[in-house]
Design a protein around this motif. Sequence first.
Motif, PDB file in Angstrom:
ATOM      1  N   PHE A  24      43.918 111.173   2.134  1.00  0.00           N
ATOM      2  CA  PHE A  24      43.381 110.737   0.842  1.00  0.00           C
ATOM      3  C   PHE A  24      44.062 110.066  -0.215  1.00  0.00           C
ATOM      4  O   PHE A  24      45.173 110.473  -0.759  1.00  0.00           O
ATOM      5  N   GLU A  26      43.819 108.463  -4.225  1.00  0.00           N
ATOM      6  CA  GLU A  26      42.948 108.183  -5.558  1.00  0.00           C
ATOM      7  C   GLU A  26      43.514 107.568  -6.350  1.00  0.00           C
ATOM      8  O   GLU A  26      44.786 107.623  -6.646  1.00  0.00           O
ATOM      9  N   LEU A  28      44.607 108.067  -9.451  1.00  0.00           N
ATOM     10  CA  LEU A  28      45.106 109.077 -10.077  1.00  0.00           C
ATOM     11  C   LEU A  28      46.643 109.227 -10.214  1.00  0.00           C
ATOM     12  O   LEU A  28      47.590 109.067  -9.125  1.00  0.00           O
ATOM     13  N   GLY A  71      37.668 111.749  -4.720  1.00  0.00           N
ATOM     14  CA  GLY A  71      38.198 112.264  -5.936  1.00  0.00           C
ATOM     15  C   GLY A  71      37.138 111.876  -6.995  1.00  0.00           C
ATOM     16  O   GLY A  71      36.160 111.302  -6.817  1.00  0.00           O
ATOM     17  N   CYS A  72      37.436 112.721  -8.129  1.00  0.00           N
ATOM     18  CA  CYS A  72      36.554 112.597  -9.181  1.00  0.00           C
ATOM     19  C   CYS A  72      36.630 111.105  -9.812  1.00  0.00           C
ATOM     20  O   CYS A  72      35.389 110.725 -10.261  1.00  0.00           O
ATOM     21  N   TRP A  97      41.366 111.156 -15.049  1.00  0.00           N
ATOM     22  CA  TRP A  97      42.734 111.316 -15.018  1.00  0.00           C
ATOM     23  C   TRP A  97      43.434 110.776 -16.043  1.00  0.00           C
ATOM     24  O   TRP A  97      44.202 109.919 -16.099  1.00  0.00           O
ATOM     25  N   ASN A 173      31.338 112.677  -4.604  1.00  0.00           N
ATOM     26  CA  ASN A 173      32.395 113.559  -4.399  1.00  0.00           C
ATOM     27  C   ASN A 173      32.204 114.643  -5.443  1.00  0.00           C
ATOM     28  O   ASN A 173      31.707 114.560  -6.716  1.00  0.00           O
ATOM     29  N   GLU A 174      32.475 116.008  -5.069  1.00  0.00           N
ATOM     30  CA  GLU A 174      32.459 117.122  -5.751  1.00  0.00           C
ATOM     31  C   GLU A 174      31.357 117.216  -6.709  1.00  0.00           C
ATOM     32  O   GLU A 174      31.439 117.522  -7.915  1.00  0.00           O
ATOM     33  N   TYR A 249      41.577 123.901  -1.605  1.00  0.00           N
ATOM     34  CA  TYR A 249      42.829 123.869  -1.953  1.00  0.00           C
ATOM     35  C   TYR A 249      43.530 125.055  -1.980  1.00  0.00           C
ATOM     36  O   TYR A 249      42.913 126.160  -2.183  1.00  0.00           O
ATOM     37  N   GLU A 302      39.203 117.364   1.415  1.00  0.00           N
ATOM     38  CA  GLU A 302      40.338 117.510   0.443  1.00  0.00           C
ATOM     39  C   GLU A 302      40.886 118.778   0.529  1.00  0.00           C
ATOM     40  O   GLU A 302      40.238 119.631   0.669  1.00  0.00           O
ATOM     41  N   TRP A 306      48.431 123.081  -4.191  1.00  0.00           N
ATOM     42  CA  TRP A 306      48.003 122.703  -5.567  1.00  0.00           C
ATOM     43  C   TRP A 306      48.923 123.510  -6.524  1.00  0.00           C
ATOM     44  O   TRP A 306      48.432 124.702  -6.913  1.00  0.00           O
ATOM     45  N   LEU A 316      49.522 114.837 -11.548  1.00  0.00           N
ATOM     46  CA  LEU A 316      49.344 115.671 -10.481  1.00  0.00           C
ATOM     47  C   LEU A 316      50.545 115.829  -9.661  1.00  0.00           C
ATOM     48  O   LEU A 316      50.329 115.731  -8.419  1.00  0.00           O
ATOM     49  N   GLN A 349      47.454 114.577  -1.624  1.00  0.00           N
ATOM     50  CA  GLN A 349      47.054 112.897  -1.520  1.00  0.00           C
ATOM     51  C   GLN A 349      48.277 112.411  -0.833  1.00  0.00           C
ATOM     52  O   GLN A 349      49.273 112.643  -0.941  1.00  0.00           O
ATOM     53  N   LEU A 354      49.999 115.864  -5.918  1.00  0.00           N
ATOM     54  CA  LEU A 354      49.568 117.148  -5.024  1.00  0.00           C
ATOM     55  C   LEU A 354      50.502 117.227  -3.763  1.00  0.00           C
ATOM     56  O   LEU A 354      51.640 116.912  -3.688  1.00  0.00           O
TER      57      LEU A 354
HETATM   58  O1  AHR Z   1      42.482 115.554  -5.573  1.00  0.00           O
HETATM   59  C1  AHR Z   1      42.611 115.800  -6.862  1.00  0.00           C
HETATM   60  C2  AHR Z   1      41.037 116.189  -7.468  1.00  0.00           C
HETATM   61  O2  AHR Z   1      40.649 117.400  -6.870  1.00  0.00           O
HETATM   62  C3  AHR Z   1      40.026 115.331  -6.977  1.00  0.00           C
HETATM   63  O3  AHR Z   1      39.641 114.014  -7.599  1.00  0.00           O
HETATM   64  C4  AHR Z   1      38.618 116.107  -6.966  1.00  0.00           C
HETATM   65  O4  AHR Z   1      37.805 115.653  -5.999  1.00  0.00           O
HETATM   66  C5  AHR Z   1      39.277 117.430  -6.895  1.00  0.00           C
HETATM   67  O5  AHR Z   1      38.876 118.334  -7.483  1.00  0.00           O
END
Ligand code: AHR
Length: 503
Positions: A24, A26, A28, A71-72, A97, A173-174, A249, A302, A306, A316, A349, A354
């Motif tokens: 994954f 992103e 970010l 991701g977000c 981010w 996503n989420e 996570y 995901e 973390w 991150l 990722q 992370l």
């Molecule tokens: O991986 C970081 C973030 O964690 C992602 O953007 C989101 O989907 C999750 O909460």
Amino acid sequence: MRTKVTVVIDEKIGTVNPNIFGHFAEHLGRCIYGGIYVGEDSYIPNTRGIRNDVVTALKKISPPVLRWPGGCFADDYHWRDGIGRRDKRPKTINIHWGGVIENNHFGTHEFIDFCRLIGAEPYICLNVGSGSPKEARDWIEYCNFSGGSTLARERGVNGASEPFKVKYWGIGNELWGCGGYWDPRAYATEVKRYLTFIHGFSVFTIACGPRGDNLFELRRDWVLEFFEEFERRHHPQFFPIDGFALHFYTRGPRAGGDTNFSHPEYYWMLRRTSEMEDRILQVRAAMDAYDPQRKVGLVIDEWGSWHPQAHKENGLWQENTVRDALVAALNLDIFVRHADKVSMANIAQTVNVLQAMILTNEEKMLVTPSYHVYDLYKEHQSGTSLRILIDCPEIGFRSEGEELSIPAVSGSASLKDNTLFLTLTNISLNEETEVDLVLLSSDVIKVKRAVARELRGSDVRSYNSFDEPDAVKPKMTGISVKDVQRRKVTLPAHSVSAIQIEF
Ligand code: AHR
């Protein structure tokens, strides 16, 4: 310490979908910019702007699938911003981010280019939060349509006359969080609306499932209410979803820091990791009530460790120690053991974010202990998962006044033709374990060859740094045919072993 591992060769669980070794990436921190994409004019060696060192390293672990752009970030991404001449692409704000400026230089074409360079299938997450079904269906048409439509022609003008053939598409996503804090029923209704306009493209669609952190949400609110609503006044057989995504996570206040943790914090982190198994069983059981034939795959798109060191301000970023490698090993073993339930999983990722496979600092690059676990485990891809029984001591520890325990050894087994592939992790901090390895089969097993590699590092806190990039790396072990015949294999303390046995 003594352990008995029994591999039941005749008891086949299912085919290990290579996609459970997915990744994954992103927009970010420094995942995309600096980590993957440096631009064509960079002094860092690149192919069309994509780092050569990162491509070479990733190819080695055979990444089957790569999820992007978040991701977000995905629910605020508008794909048209990332196509066409780079100097004309708009500068937008990455609201999730750090509010940094996104120059959109890495867009759909660059993502597909990267996937092709590393040999991964692309998996694109659509924008539901701030997007529309029209924006989503247009993106799919732009990527996949081979006829003479205006969007397909535009793709050709932008340099790709042949369709990208993107199979995997996530519907947001989420959605229970940064995707817009949806109610599961409202989201299910929205998914039906999206499917109505994209099902004609024959793609594999993945709906957002629950957040694994919260057991209540996980079982009741999200899974059951989503499916109940999804099936109401709908024809799932015509407009189905193909996957349902769980995020889980490994994190928590009792786990300590990325490189600075006590023994109880070490064990707490691994114990928390092992809860992935419960999440899979719970979510699959809830899904089974609506999907008994398991046509909808469980996708864990995901997951990973973390640590508190990873926060928005540093994109991150966190270090990756031997403990993280064990987190990866325990999770991958769970996915392999549940090959009949898990159809894809994407670690978060790929670079600099992370539980990263790779860390970069300008022109420098290193691979992490977690990367090495992916390298050790790649032989599981497409094998047949076998039942494995592990009889080992429990390690007791005290965390915030609570007496807890965790099994010392975890593992998984898969078979390809006449080769058994076995991965075993001994999490004990100070004791090696002698394994009585039993290969149980109705046929006579004559072992012809046995080779093994192991990863351990001098300490569970050790990690690869730019000064010492090879501090933690796998090595061959002395395990031989004789050891396997004598049913005796040794697993050092805090180690991951990958053993190939040919018969
Ligand atoms: O991986 C970081 C973030 O964690 C992602 O953007 C989101 O989907 C999750 O909460």
